[in-house]
Write a protein that holds these residues in place. Sequence first.
Motif, PDB file in Angstrom:
ATOM      1  N   GLU A   1       0.853  -1.189   0.000  1.00 40.74           N
ATOM      2  CA  GLU A   1       0.000   0.000   0.000  1.00 40.74           C
ATOM      3  C   GLU A   1       0.890   1.240   0.000  1.00 40.74           C
ATOM      4  O   GLU A   1       1.667   1.440   0.944  1.00 40.74           O
ATOM      5  CB  GLU A   1      -0.891   0.010   1.237  1.00 40.74           C
ATOM      6  CG  GLU A   1      -1.823  -1.173   1.349  1.00 40.74           C
ATOM      7  CD  GLU A   1      -2.676  -1.137   2.601  1.00 40.74           C
ATOM      8  OE1 GLU A   1      -3.425  -2.101   2.834  1.00 40.74           O
ATOM      9  OE2 GLU A   1      -2.595  -0.151   3.372  1.00 40.74           O
ATOM     10  N   VAL A   2       0.782   2.065  -1.032  1.00 42.12           N
ATOM     11  CA  VAL A   2       1.747   3.151  -1.170  1.00 42.12           C
ATOM     12  C   VAL A   2       1.085   4.423  -1.662  1.00 42.12           C
ATOM     13  O   VAL A   2       0.139   4.404  -2.450  1.00 42.12           O
ATOM     14  CB  VAL A   2       2.889   2.737  -2.136  1.00 42.12           C
ATOM     15  CG1 VAL A   2       2.385   2.531  -3.559  1.00 42.12           C
ATOM     16  CG2 VAL A   2       4.033   3.730  -2.101  1.00 42.12           C
ATOM     17  N   VAL A   3       1.608   5.554  -1.162  1.00 39.46           N
ATOM     18  CA  VAL A   3       1.321   6.891  -1.688  1.00 39.46           C
ATOM     19  C   VAL A   3       2.666   7.522  -1.995  1.00 39.46           C
ATOM     20  O   VAL A   3       3.603   7.433  -1.182  1.00 39.46           O
ATOM     21  CB  VAL A   3       0.557   7.757  -0.669  1.00 39.46           C
ATOM     22  CG1 VAL A   3       0.329   9.169  -1.225  1.00 39.46           C
ATOM     23  CG2 VAL A   3      -0.775   7.112  -0.312  1.00 39.46           C
TER      24      VAL A   3
ATOM     25  N   GLY B   1       5.070  14.826 -11.144  1.00 43.12           N
ATOM     26  CA  GLY B   1       4.772  15.912 -10.218  1.00 43.12           C
ATOM     27  C   GLY B   1       3.485  15.721  -9.441  1.00 43.12           C
ATOM     28  O   GLY B   1       3.248  16.415  -8.445  1.00 43.12           O
ATOM     29  N   SER B   2       2.648  14.796  -9.885  1.00 45.94           N
ATOM     30  CA  SER B   2       1.402  14.531  -9.167  1.00 45.94           C
ATOM     31  C   SER B   2       1.678  13.576  -7.994  1.00 45.94           C
ATOM     32  O   SER B   2       2.765  13.015  -7.867  1.00 45.94           O
ATOM     33  CB  SER B   2       0.364  13.921 -10.107  1.00 45.94           C
ATOM     34  OG  SER B   2       0.789  12.638 -10.564  1.00 45.94           O
ATOM     35  N   ARG B   3       0.675  13.424  -7.156  1.00 47.45           N
ATOM     36  CA  ARG B   3       0.735  12.419  -6.098  1.00 47.45           C
ATOM     37  C   ARG B   3      -0.202  11.273  -6.469  1.00 47.45           C
ATOM     38  O   ARG B   3      -1.316  11.513  -6.963  1.00 47.45           O
ATOM     39  CB  ARG B   3       0.340  13.014  -4.747  1.00 47.45           C
ATOM     40  CG  ARG B   3       1.408  13.947  -4.190  1.00 47.45           C
ATOM     41  CD  ARG B   3       1.039  14.456  -2.811  1.00 47.45           C
ATOM     42  NE  ARG B   3       2.144  15.185  -2.207  1.00 47.45           N
ATOM     43  CZ  ARG B   3       2.119  15.673  -0.976  1.00 47.45           C
ATOM     44  NH1 ARG B   3       1.037  15.538  -0.214  1.00 47.45           N
ATOM     45  NH2 ARG B   3       3.177  16.308  -0.492  1.00 47.45           N
TER      46      ARG B   3
ATOM     47  N   LEU C   1      -5.837  16.020   0.701  1.00 51.38           N
ATOM     48  CA  LEU C   1      -5.571  14.858   1.543  1.00 51.38           C
ATOM     49  C   LEU C   1      -4.080  14.734   1.825  1.00 51.38           C
ATOM     50  O   LEU C   1      -3.251  14.812   0.913  1.00 51.38           O
ATOM     51  CB  LEU C   1      -6.044  13.573   0.864  1.00 51.38           C
ATOM     52  CG  LEU C   1      -7.547  13.333   0.729  1.00 51.38           C
ATOM     53  CD1 LEU C   1      -7.786  12.008   0.041  1.00 51.38           C
ATOM     54  CD2 LEU C   1      -8.233  13.355   2.091  1.00 51.38           C
ATOM     55  N   ARG C   2      -3.738  14.554   3.085  1.00 54.80           N
ATOM     56  CA  ARG C   2      -2.351  14.233   3.421  1.00 54.80           C
ATOM     57  C   ARG C   2      -2.027  12.825   2.910  1.00 54.80           C
ATOM     58  O   ARG C   2      -2.914  11.981   2.793  1.00 54.80           O
ATOM     59  CB  ARG C   2      -2.142  14.272   4.933  1.00 54.80           C
ATOM     60  CG  ARG C   2      -2.307  15.624   5.567  1.00 54.80           C
ATOM     61  CD  ARG C   2      -1.849  15.599   7.036  1.00 54.80           C
ATOM     62  NE  ARG C   2      -2.651  14.716   7.861  1.00 54.80           N
ATOM     63  CZ  ARG C   2      -2.175  13.637   8.491  1.00 54.80           C
ATOM     64  NH1 ARG C   2      -0.897  13.293   8.362  1.00 54.80           N
ATOM     65  NH2 ARG C   2      -2.963  12.894   9.224  1.00 54.80           N
ATOM     66  N   PRO C   3      -0.755  12.538   2.617  1.00 51.85           N
ATOM     67  CA  PRO C   3      -0.408  11.188   2.163  1.00 51.85           C
ATOM     68  C   PRO C   3      -0.857  10.103   3.135  1.00 51.85           C
ATOM     69  O   PRO C   3      -1.315   9.038   2.714  1.00 51.85           O
ATOM     70  CB  PRO C   3       1.125  11.243   2.057  1.00 51.85           C
ATOM     71  CG  PRO C   3       1.429  12.676   1.798  1.00 51.85           C
ATOM     72  CD  PRO C   3       0.410  13.459   2.571  1.00 51.85           C
ATOM     73  N   GLU C   4      -0.742  10.392   4.439  1.00 54.67           N
ATOM     74  CA  GLU C   4      -1.131   9.395   5.443  1.00 54.67           C
ATOM     75  C   GLU C   4      -2.629   9.103   5.374  1.00 54.67           C
ATOM     76  O   GLU C   4      -3.066   7.987   5.662  1.00 54.67           O
ATOM     77  CB  GLU C   4      -0.739   9.874   6.841  1.00 54.67           C
ATOM     78  CG  GLU C   4       0.760   9.980   7.068  1.00 54.67           C
ATOM     79  CD  GLU C   4       1.383  11.236   6.472  1.00 54.67           C
ATOM     80  OE1 GLU C   4       2.626  11.308   6.391  1.00 54.67           O
ATOM     81  OE2 GLU C   4       0.635  12.163   6.076  1.00 54.67           O
ATOM     82  N   GLN C   5      -3.431  10.111   5.030  1.00 52.27           N
ATOM     83  CA  GLN C   5      -4.866   9.887   4.850  1.00 52.27           C
ATOM     84  C   GLN C   5      -5.149   9.123   3.564  1.00 52.27           C
ATOM     85  O   GLN C   5      -5.990   8.225   3.519  1.00 52.27           O
ATOM     86  CB  GLN C   5      -5.595  11.228   4.825  1.00 52.27           C
ATOM     87  CG  GLN C   5      -5.564  12.000   6.124  1.00 52.27           C
ATOM     88  CD  GLN C   5      -6.108  13.407   5.954  1.00 52.27           C
ATOM     89  OE1 GLN C   5      -5.660  14.146   5.083  1.00 52.27           O
ATOM     90  NE2 GLN C   5      -7.081  13.765   6.784  1.00 52.27           N
TER      91      GLN C   5
ATOM     92  N   ASP D   1     -15.906  11.876   0.769  1.00 48.00           N
ATOM     93  CA  ASP D   1     -17.256  12.010   1.310  1.00 48.00           C
ATOM     94  C   ASP D   1     -17.341  11.596   2.781  1.00 48.00           C
ATOM     95  O   ASP D   1     -18.325  11.918   3.454  1.00 48.00           O
ATOM     96  CB  ASP D   1     -18.238  11.159   0.501  1.00 48.00           C
ATOM     97  CG  ASP D   1     -18.412  11.653  -0.926  1.00 48.00           C
ATOM     98  OD1 ASP D   1     -18.091  12.832  -1.194  1.00 48.00           O
ATOM     99  OD2 ASP D   1     -18.851  10.859  -1.775  1.00 48.00           O
ATOM    100  N   SER D   2     -16.324  10.870   3.265  1.00 48.81           N
ATOM    101  CA  SER D   2     -16.352  10.339   4.633  1.00 48.81           C
ATOM    102  C   SER D   2     -15.025  10.614   5.328  1.00 48.81           C
ATOM    103  O   SER D   2     -14.283   9.685   5.684  1.00 48.81           O
ATOM    104  CB  SER D   2     -16.629   8.828   4.598  1.00 48.81           C
ATOM    105  OG  SER D   2     -17.751   8.526   3.806  1.00 48.81           O
ATOM    106  N   PRO D   3     -14.675  11.886   5.543  1.00 44.12           N
ATOM    107  CA  PRO D   3     -13.360  12.209   6.105  1.00 44.12           C
ATOM    108  C   PRO D   3     -13.164  11.682   7.522  1.00 44.12           C
ATOM    109  O   PRO D   3     -12.014  11.542   7.974  1.00 44.12           O
ATOM    110  CB  PRO D   3     -13.338  13.748   6.076  1.00 44.12           C
ATOM    111  CG  PRO D   3     -14.771  14.152   6.037  1.00 44.12           C
ATOM    112  CD  PRO D   3     -15.479  13.089   5.259  1.00 44.12           C
ATOM    113  N   GLU D   4     -14.265  11.363   8.212  1.00 48.71           N
ATOM    114  CA  GLU D   4     -14.144  10.851   9.570  1.00 48.71           C
ATOM    115  C   GLU D   4     -13.524   9.452   9.613  1.00 48.71           C
ATOM    116  O   GLU D   4     -13.093   8.981  10.675  1.00 48.71           O
ATOM    117  CB  GLU D   4     -15.515  10.818  10.242  1.00 48.71           C
ATOM    118  CG  GLU D   4     -16.466   9.710   9.792  1.00 48.71           C
ATOM    119  CD  GLU D   4     -17.158   9.988   8.467  1.00 48.71           C
ATOM    120  OE1 GLU D   4     -17.953   9.124   8.033  1.00 48.71           O
ATOM    121  OE2 GLU D   4     -16.912  11.055   7.856  1.00 48.71           O
TER     122      GLU D   4
END
Length: 321
Positions: free
Chosen positions: A72-74, A88-90, A119-123, A282-285
């Motif tokens: 699993e990678v970002v 240059g994109s994530r 979104l942060r990479p960790e998210q 849609d579900s950031p929680e």
Amino acid sequence: MWAYQLSGPCRLERVDVERPLAEDLAEDEVLLRTLAGGVCGSDLPKFRGGKGAVITPDGGWQAGRPGFPMHEVVGEVVASRHRAVAVGSRAVGWAVRSDALAEFVTTDGNQLQAVPPGLRPEQAVLIQSLACVWYAVEGLPVAGARVAVVGLGAMGLLLARILKERGAAEVIGVDPVDRTPVAHLFGLDRVVVAPSGPWSASLADRDRPAIVVEAVGHQVGTLQHAIDACAVGGQIVCFGIPDDEYYPLDMERLMRKNLTLCGRVTRRRREMLACGAQYLLDSPELFENLVTHEVPVADVQRAFTLALDPAARLKVVVRMG
């Protein structure tokens, strides 16, 4: 570049290795500078040395490739031969060789999707998990059904939530670890705090679920318990990754109950990643309720050790950037 490598069962060590080069990319391949990764349950047998280890000619234990085992990678795209993945994109998705514990990784652009802004990479790591779950529930006759999810780790909880949202009349979660505190967040109508064997043996016919999702994997027993638990004419979905090539099955019971048994390993990955990205937006929680640990890569040994203890964590994410 830096990378982490298994130097023995349950032991990760930092090594310096040659960086992959942009000019060596094959068609559709992408080179990422890693920013974050997630520890998946399917990584853990490899971490323990049960899968992916190589025995040397003198009988020693050889770790295999640097960066193993994480898929699993970002990452930030530093080179690309895929028309839809821009430099240059994530991007988020799969490291196809399970070698994402490294500063740079080469992977298949068909198994990546752009990270939505904000979104942060960790998210964003959760997008890969959501893609797997989205594909697993696709086409299931869920509406109005009683459904059971065996195994309430991070993936099992996501499965429960999406099954409930797709119209399941009742979603039952089964796990020896008590997930009651988060049950309402993940669509669980009832939590059974017990191993799957005693649960399946205790069911009266009227209480049997029409769909059982086996989200544990890694051993034979829980699949048999799913067969035992399922209602006549029901469906069993194998979501947990097997460690053995062959599973003995109670074919007599499977046939007498007219059960359907299916496996779900994610296909159409770019499409599923796009679905997962939208769901997370849609579900950031989800992030704050599912990710229990963010660990810097310098402490990656602790990240994998935490992941071995289901009572101590849900999802463990590694910060690399």
